[in-house]
Design an enzyme around this catalytic site. Structure first.
Site, mmCIF file in Angstrom:
data_model
loop_
_atom_site.group_PDB
_atom_site.id
_atom_site.type_symbol
_atom_site.label_atom_id
_atom_site.label_comp_id
_atom_site.label_asym_id
_atom_site.label_seq_id
_atom_site.Cartn_x
_atom_site.Cartn_y
_atom_site.Cartn_z
ATOM 1 N N ARG A 1 -3.738 32.090 -31.539
ATOM 2 C CA ARG A 1 -3.071 32.043 -32.860
ATOM 3 C C ARG A 1 -2.138 33.226 -33.092
ATOM 4 N NH1 ARG A 1 -8.376 30.772 -34.060
ATOM 5 N NH2 ARG A 1 -8.710 28.525 -34.159
ATOM 6 N N GLU B 1 15.838 29.957 -42.526
ATOM 7 C CA GLU B 1 16.978 29.048 -42.572
ATOM 8 C C GLU B 1 16.926 28.080 -43.752
ATOM 9 O OE1 GLU B 1 18.414 27.976 -38.782
ATOM 10 O OE2 GLU B 1 19.791 26.472 -39.562
ATOM 11 N N HIS C 1 28.805 25.027 -33.586
ATOM 12 C CA HIS C 1 27.656 24.425 -32.904
ATOM 13 C C HIS C 1 27.516 22.927 -33.153
ATOM 14 C CE1 HIS C 1 26.666 28.538 -32.058
ATOM 15 N NE2 HIS C 1 25.530 28.227 -31.471
HETATM 16 ZN ZN ZN Z 1 24.493 29.254 -29.912
#
Ligand code: ZN
Ligand code: NAD
Length: 365
Positions: free
Chosen positions: A122, A238, A249
């Site tokens: 863990r 994020e 990307h």
């Molecule tokens: Zn990248």
């Protein structure tokens, strides 16, 4: 000997990114190394003969036992099966939760080692020792770890931060030229989204970078890490801002997937993808043609592709759109592009299909 130390401050833990030449050899003297009962160096069969012995030798000064596991090299081995080899090694050596994992290699090794560290008992501490430019400026910083699934790249993973990142610029000497250029794509990326001063510096120092001048590399890695640290520090998981790091990307992932993984390197897809995203920004009235031209020129000077491949002779734009709609970053089939909202500033937004088709038609070779 360290030329720079970039701090990254996060909610759960903060850590340092050390940047300099020949850091590998004296690493045991690094005060920030986590203590432990043992160390496991995770590397691959390309890097092990180059740098494995040096890292093991220095770590032996710090840990009672130092083991190594050598994985097969290649993105195609970033799998569950290969990940299991790390657990096999840990369990075979009787490693407990005080074991420290060392990721010695590029982004593939870093992502797999980080994920293994997140899972083993863990969670055990791990240190990133990135040996590609891409890993030094991007993948080793920020705590995203993952493996691929046959049905999708990086689909299984965890957010798990390293204790320390050690970027030894000397390791870049042995990096193949094509891999160096691919890393430069991620360095260039930071300019349009965050720092046009870095961009101008790159315009002046591209030749030095390609010649692997240590001082130039040190600056490029340092500035890239500072920008990534700031972005990740503001948005660790994020929720929003961090997505700007994906400039180029969305198109780039379509190129990689459409060509078949490994045909174009990730950085090469990102390079052509940045030109496309910049052109889309221009068509939306966010930047002028001179900016797109300037970015295209810098990418070309790095030895990177500025034109994207044709993925489908019948309906090329349709194929790109299809691939971009299934990308992890798309939401309910709506493609969210990272666009340039004036040089040095990124913005996330959707764009009309017709406009995107026009960009694809213009940018594909
Ligand atoms: Zn990248
Ligand atoms: P890589 O790890 O495959 O390394 C590229 C090649 O260079 C490999 O063959 C490797 O063995 C070799 N190599 C590495 N260091 C070397 C050295 N010093 N000398 C000679 N050869 C060397 O590729 P990469 O570009 O470093 O990383 C790509 C991976 O990173 C992808 O799997 C991608 O998904 C991941 N990634 C992750 C993040 C993140 O935030 N976690 C960000 C970007 C990319």
């Amino acid at each position: 000997q360290t030329t720079a130390c970039v701090p990254i401050e996060l909610q759960e833990r903060s850590y340092a990114i050390d940047i300099g030449a020949d850091l590998l050899h004296g690493m045991a003297r690094q005060a920030a190394l986590p203590t432990g009962t043992a160390a496991l160096v995770v590397t691959n069969d390309t890097i092990q003969p180059l740098y494995g012995a040096a890292l093991v030798a220095t770590l032996q000064e710090r840990y009672p036992a130092v083991h190594t596991v050598v994985l097969p090299d290649g993105e195609e081995h970033k799998t569950w099966q290969t990940l299991n080899l790390i657990f096999d090694a840990l369990l075979t050596h009787g490693c407990d939760r005080k074991t420290v994992l060392y990721a010695l290699g590029g982004g593939v090794i870093g992502d797999m080692t980080g994920f293994a560290a997140a899972c083993y008992m863990r969670g055990v501490p791990f240190v990133q020792v990135p040996t590609t430019l891409l890993a030094q400026v991007d993948s080793s910083v920020g705590g995203k770890t993952a493996i691929n699934h046959p049905l999708g790249k990086n689909m299984i993973g965890a957010f798990y931060q390293p204790r320390l990142v050690v970027c030894d610029l000397a390791t870049l000497d042995t990096l193949p030229a094509r891999e160096l250029a691919a890393g430069l794509a991620e360095v260039i990326k930071y300019g349009p989204i965050a720092d046009m001063e870095l961009f101008a510096w790159l315009e002046q120092h591209m030749d030095a970078l390609l010649a692997r001048d240590r001082a130039a590399l040190a600056h490029a890695v340092k500035r890239s890490c500072e920008i990534k640290a700031a972005v990740v520090g503001a948005d660790e998981r994020e929720a929003g801002l961090r997505a700007i790091l994906n400039f180029g990307h969305t198109f780039g992932h379509a190129i990689e997937a459409g060509m078949g993984y490994g045909v174009w390197l990730h950085g090469e897809g990102v390079a052509a993808g940045m030109v496309m995203a910049a052109e889309l920004s221009r068509r939306l009235g966010l930047v002028d043609a001179a900016f797109v031209e300037r970015l295209t020129r810098l990418i070309a000077r790095a030895g990177l592709p500025t034109r994207a491949p044709v993925l489908d002779a019948q309906d090329n734009a349709g194929r790109y759109l299809e691939l971009m709609r299934v990308d992890k970053k798309a939401e309910a089939g709506e493609i969210r592009f990272v666009l340039i909202d004036g040089p040095g500033q990124a913005v996330m937004r959707a764009a009309p299909d017709a406009l995107v088709r026009g960009v694809i038609d213009q940018c594909c070779a």
